[in-house]
Design a protein around this motif. Structure first.
Motif, PDB file in Angstrom:
ATOM      1  N   GLY A   1     -13.002   5.706  -1.239  1.00 28.57           N
ATOM      2  CA  GLY A   1     -12.910   5.261  -2.622  1.00 28.57           C
ATOM      3  C   GLY A   1     -11.582   5.602  -3.267  1.00 28.57           C
ATOM      4  N   GLU A   2     -10.749   6.340  -2.568  1.00 29.17           N
ATOM      5  CA  GLU A   2      -9.471   6.778  -3.108  1.00 29.17           C
ATOM      6  C   GLU A   2      -8.373   5.760  -2.787  1.00 29.17           C
ATOM      7  OE1 GLU A   2      -6.516  10.291  -1.840  1.00 29.17           O
ATOM      8  OE2 GLU A   2      -8.511  10.951  -2.458  1.00 29.17           O
ATOM      9  N   GLU A   3      -7.461   5.560  -3.739  1.00 30.75           N
ATOM     10  CA  GLU A   3      -6.351   4.640  -3.477  1.00 30.75           C
ATOM     11  C   GLU A   3      -5.384   5.267  -2.484  1.00 30.75           C
ATOM     12  OE1 GLU A   3      -4.529   3.402  -7.128  1.00 30.75           O
ATOM     13  OE2 GLU A   3      -6.045   1.865  -7.425  1.00 30.75           O
ATOM     14  N   SER A   4      -4.839   4.449  -1.612  1.00 26.10           N
ATOM     15  CA  SER A   4      -3.870   4.877  -0.614  1.00 26.10           C
ATOM     16  C   SER A   4      -2.643   3.980  -0.690  1.00 26.10           C
ATOM     17  CB  SER A   4      -4.468   4.772   0.792  1.00 26.10           C
ATOM     18  OG  SER A   4      -5.562   5.627   0.923  1.00 26.10           O
ATOM     19  N   ALA A   5      -1.557   4.450  -0.100  1.00 23.42           N
ATOM     20  CA  ALA A   5      -0.328   3.665  -0.062  1.00 23.42           C
ATOM     21  C   ALA A   5      -0.289   2.846   1.227  1.00 23.42           C
ATOM     22  CB  ALA A   5       0.876   4.583  -0.145  1.00 23.42           C
ATOM     23  N   TYR A   6       0.105   1.593   1.105  1.00 31.47           N
ATOM     24  CA  TYR A   6       0.254   0.687   2.241  1.00 31.47           C
ATOM     25  C   TYR A   6       1.674   0.162   2.219  1.00 31.47           C
ATOM     26  CZ  TYR A   6      -4.780   0.991   2.318  1.00 31.47           C
ATOM     27  OH  TYR A   6      -6.055   1.467   2.378  1.00 31.47           O
ATOM     28  N   GLU A   7       2.284   0.051   3.412  1.00 29.84           N
ATOM     29  CA  GLU A   7       3.680  -0.360   3.534  1.00 29.84           C
ATOM     30  C   GLU A   7       3.801  -1.611   4.387  1.00 29.84           C
ATOM     31  OE1 GLU A   7       7.941   1.617   4.822  1.00 29.84           O
ATOM     32  OE2 GLU A   7       6.085   2.640   5.340  1.00 29.84           O
ATOM     33  N   CYS A   8       4.689  -2.502   3.989  1.00 26.91           N
ATOM     34  CA  CYS A   8       4.926  -3.739   4.733  1.00 26.91           C
ATOM     35  C   CYS A   8       5.814  -3.463   5.939  1.00 26.91           C
ATOM     36  CB  CYS A   8       5.584  -4.771   3.823  1.00 26.91           C
ATOM     37  SG  CYS A   8       6.007  -6.309   4.673  1.00 26.91           S
ATOM     38  N   PHE A   9       5.406  -3.978   7.116  1.00 28.65           N
ATOM     39  CA  PHE A   9       6.218  -3.835   8.326  1.00 28.65           C
ATOM     40  C   PHE A   9       7.539  -4.587   8.209  1.00 28.65           C
ATOM     41  CE2 PHE A   9       2.251  -2.766  10.709  1.00 28.65           C
ATOM     42  CZ  PHE A   9       2.712  -1.640  11.347  1.00 28.65           C
ATOM     43  N   ASN A  10       7.560  -5.711   7.479  1.00 21.88           N
ATOM     44  CA  ASN A  10       8.752  -6.563   7.411  1.00 21.88           C
ATOM     45  C   ASN A  10       9.788  -6.081   6.401  1.00 21.88           C
ATOM     46  OD1 ASN A  10       7.682  -8.290   9.336  1.00 21.88           O
ATOM     47  ND2 ASN A  10       6.788  -9.645   7.828  1.00 21.88           N
ATOM     48  N   CYS A  11       9.375  -5.885   5.131  1.00 22.31           N
ATOM     49  CA  CYS A  11      10.354  -5.601   4.083  1.00 22.31           C
ATOM     50  C   CYS A  11      10.278  -4.195   3.511  1.00 22.31           C
ATOM     51  CB  CYS A  11      10.235  -6.633   2.960  1.00 22.31           C
ATOM     52  SG  CYS A  11       8.724  -6.502   1.979  1.00 22.31           S
ATOM     53  N   GLY A  12       9.220  -3.433   3.859  1.00 22.26           N
ATOM     54  CA  GLY A  12       9.109  -2.057   3.394  1.00 22.26           C
ATOM     55  C   GLY A  12       8.483  -1.890   2.018  1.00 22.26           C
ATOM     56  N   THR A  13       7.993  -2.970   1.420  1.00 26.57           N
ATOM     57  CA  THR A  13       7.326  -2.876   0.125  1.00 26.57           C
ATOM     58  C   THR A  13       6.129  -1.950   0.231  1.00 26.57           C
ATOM     59  OG1 THR A  13       8.007  -5.083  -0.556  1.00 26.57           O
ATOM     60  CG2 THR A  13       6.045  -4.204  -1.627  1.00 26.57           C
ATOM     61  N   ILE A  14       5.941  -1.094  -0.770  1.00 25.96           N
ATOM     62  CA  ILE A  14       4.812  -0.165  -0.788  1.00 25.96           C
ATOM     63  C   ILE A  14       3.857  -0.577  -1.903  1.00 25.96           C
ATOM     64  CG2 ILE A  14       4.107   2.223  -1.156  1.00 25.96           C
ATOM     65  CD1 ILE A  14       6.843   3.012   0.039  1.00 25.96           C
ATOM     66  N   VAL A  15       2.569  -0.685  -1.548  1.00 27.96           N
ATOM     67  CA  VAL A  15       1.521  -1.080  -2.477  1.00 27.96           C
ATOM     68  C   VAL A  15       0.454   0.003  -2.461  1.00 27.96           C
ATOM     69  CG1 VAL A  15      -0.259  -2.819  -2.936  1.00 27.96           C
ATOM     70  CG2 VAL A  15       1.949  -3.525  -2.034  1.00 27.96           C
ATOM     71  N   THR A  16      -0.047   0.382  -3.631  1.00 32.36           N
ATOM     72  CA  THR A  16      -1.151   1.338  -3.730  1.00 32.36           C
ATOM     73  C   THR A  16      -2.419   0.564  -4.038  1.00 32.36           C
ATOM     74  OG1 THR A  16       0.359   3.015  -4.562  1.00 32.36           O
ATOM     75  CG2 THR A  16      -1.971   3.414  -4.898  1.00 32.36           C
ATOM     76  N   ALA A  17      -3.448   0.747  -3.203  1.00 33.44           N
ATOM     77  CA  ALA A  17      -4.703   0.021  -3.363  1.00 33.44           C
ATOM     78  C   ALA A  17      -5.843   0.787  -2.723  1.00 33.44           C
ATOM     79  CB  ALA A  17      -4.578  -1.365  -2.730  1.00 33.44           C
ATOM     80  N   GLU A  18      -7.094   0.389  -3.051  1.00 34.19           N
ATOM     81  CA  GLU A  18      -8.271   1.034  -2.459  1.00 34.19           C
ATOM     82  C   GLU A  18      -8.515   0.560  -1.034  1.00 34.19           C
ATOM     83  OE1 GLU A  18     -11.766   0.856  -4.857  1.00 34.19           O
ATOM     84  OE2 GLU A  18     -10.775   1.731  -6.576  1.00 34.19           O
TER      85      GLU A  18
END
Length: 47
Positions: free
Chosen positions: A9-26
């Motif tokens: 249930g906790e938000e985690s950081a996810y990173e794009c393999f291509n451009c390195g964009t970081i998104v925080t989501a559940e």
């Protein structure tokens, strides 16, 4: 090194393999919002 406790249930950081964009989501986004690339959890190491 210690294990990180996983809380689904906790938000985690996810990173794009291509451009390195970081998104925080559940849950892992299906694709990067910037380039449509594949996302990965930053909690998981890849060697």
């Amino acid at each position: 090194m210690r294990d990180v406790e996983y809380d689904p249930g906790e938000e985690s950081a996810y990173e794009c393999f291509n451009c390195g964009t970081i998104v925080t989501a559940e849950s892992c986004p299906s694709s990067c919002p910037d380039c449509s690339g594949t996302m990965r959890s930053r909690l998981v190491t890849f060697e």
